[in-house]
Design an enzyme around this catalytic site. Structure first.
Site, mmCIF file in Angstrom:
data_model
loop_
_atom_site.group_PDB
_atom_site.id
_atom_site.type_symbol
_atom_site.label_atom_id
_atom_site.label_comp_id
_atom_site.label_asym_id
_atom_site.label_seq_id
_atom_site.Cartn_x
_atom_site.Cartn_y
_atom_site.Cartn_z
ATOM 1 N N CYS A 1 -7.642 -2.484 8.241
ATOM 2 C CA CYS A 1 -6.259 -2.485 7.740
ATOM 3 C C CYS A 1 -5.721 -1.065 7.628
ATOM 4 C CB CYS A 1 -6.176 -3.185 6.377
ATOM 5 S SG CYS A 1 -6.396 -4.958 6.518
ATOM 6 N N GLU B 1 0.848 -1.198 0.000
ATOM 7 C CA GLU B 1 0.000 0.000 0.000
ATOM 8 C C GLU B 1 0.882 1.246 0.000
ATOM 9 O OE1 GLU B 1 -3.102 0.022 -0.415
ATOM 10 O OE2 GLU B 1 -3.660 -2.078 -0.051
ATOM 11 N N HIS C 1 -1.251 -5.893 1.309
ATOM 12 C CA HIS C 1 -2.454 -6.729 1.192
ATOM 13 C C HIS C 1 -2.132 -7.960 0.335
ATOM 14 C CE1 HIS C 1 -5.511 -3.603 2.569
ATOM 15 N NE2 HIS C 1 -5.944 -4.715 3.123
#
Ligand code: PCA
Length: 198
Positions: free
Chosen positions: A143, A80, A165
Site C-alpha cells: 500500500c 493516510e 485504509h
C-alpha cells in the site's frame, strides 16, 4: 466542470479470501456529483500495483487518484497522511517478493504528504458518524509502495493523490478484531470522493 477520479482497490492477500478495499471500491457509483469515477483492481505486488495505476492514469488523465487498501487491525476508515520511501515487508507479496529495507525509488525524497484534504475527509466522515481518523503510517508494504510511487510521479502536477485504509469486513481476521460493514465503507468512500475537491 466535471472532474475525474481514478480509484483503486486491492485483490486479497495473506490468508484472506476477500479484500474489503476492492469490495467497497467496486460498489461505488460510476458518477458521484459531477465527478466521473473509474475503478481499478490491483494486484498485491510491489511495483506492479503502481505500474498498472500509472498506465490507467495515462489513459484517463484523472484529476484525483485515490487508492484504498485493507488494514486489518484498524477500527476506522483512515486517510493516510504520509507516504515513505521504504519497502520493508514482513510477509511475501502475492508474487513472492519480500523486500527488506529498500527504497521504493532510489534517490527520491524520504517522504511525501498526501495531496488530498485528509483532514476534511475525516471531518466529513465523522459528521456522518462513520468511525474515521488520520493515520500517520501506511506501513512499508504494498500500500505504501503504491502511495509513495504515485505521490512521487505526480509531485508538482495538478493531480491529487491520496490513500485510505479500511478495516476488515465481518468474517475476516481471527473474528476477534475490529470490523466494519461493507455498506459503511462504500458510504465512506463516496463521502471521501465528494470531499476531494476540498
Ligand atoms: N493492504 C496492504 C496491501 C494490500 C492491502 O489491501 C497494505 O496495507 O500494504
Amino acid at each position: 466542470m466535471g472532474k475525474k477520479l481514478l480509484i483503486t482497490g486491492f485483490e486479497p492477500f495473506g490468508r484472506e479470501t476477500v479484500n474489503p478495499s476492492w469490495e467497497a471500491v467496486s460498489r461505488l457509483e460510476d458518477r458521484i456529483g459531477d465527478m466521473e469515477i473509474t475503478k481499478l483492481r490491483l494486484p498485491v505486488v510491489f511495483g506492479r500495483a503502481a505500474e498498472l495505476t500509472l498506465e490507467a492514469a495515462r489513459k484517463l488523465q484523472p484529476d484525483f487518484i485515490l487508492c484504498v487498501g485493507q488494514a486489518g487491525n484498524r477500527a476506522a476508515v483512515t486517510p493516510e497522511v504520509v507516504a515513505i520511501n521504504l519497502r520493508d515487508a514482513s510477509m511475501e507479496d502475492n508474487a513472492g517478493n519480500r523486500p527488506e529495507d529498500e527504497p521504493v525509488i532510489p534517490g527520491a525524497p524520504a517522504a511525501y504528504f498526501a495531496s488530498i484534504p485528509v483532514r476534511g475527509i475525516v471531518a466529513a466522515l465523522k459528521e456522518k458518524e462513520i468511525p474515521a481518523a488520520l493515520s500517520y503510517s501506511a506501513g512499508a508494504y504494498v500500500c505504501n509502495d503504491l502511495f509513495y510511487t504515485l505521490r512521487h510521479c505526480y509531485e508538482g502536477t495538478h493531480v491529487r493523490v491520496g490513500f485510505i485504509h479500511v478495516p476488515y469486513l465481518p468474517g475476516q481476521g481471527d473474528g476477534k478484531g475490529p470490523v466494519m460493514e461493507l455498506r459503511t465503507m462504500v458510504q465512506a468512500l463516496g463521502i471521501a470522493a465528494e470531499t476531494l475537491k476540498g
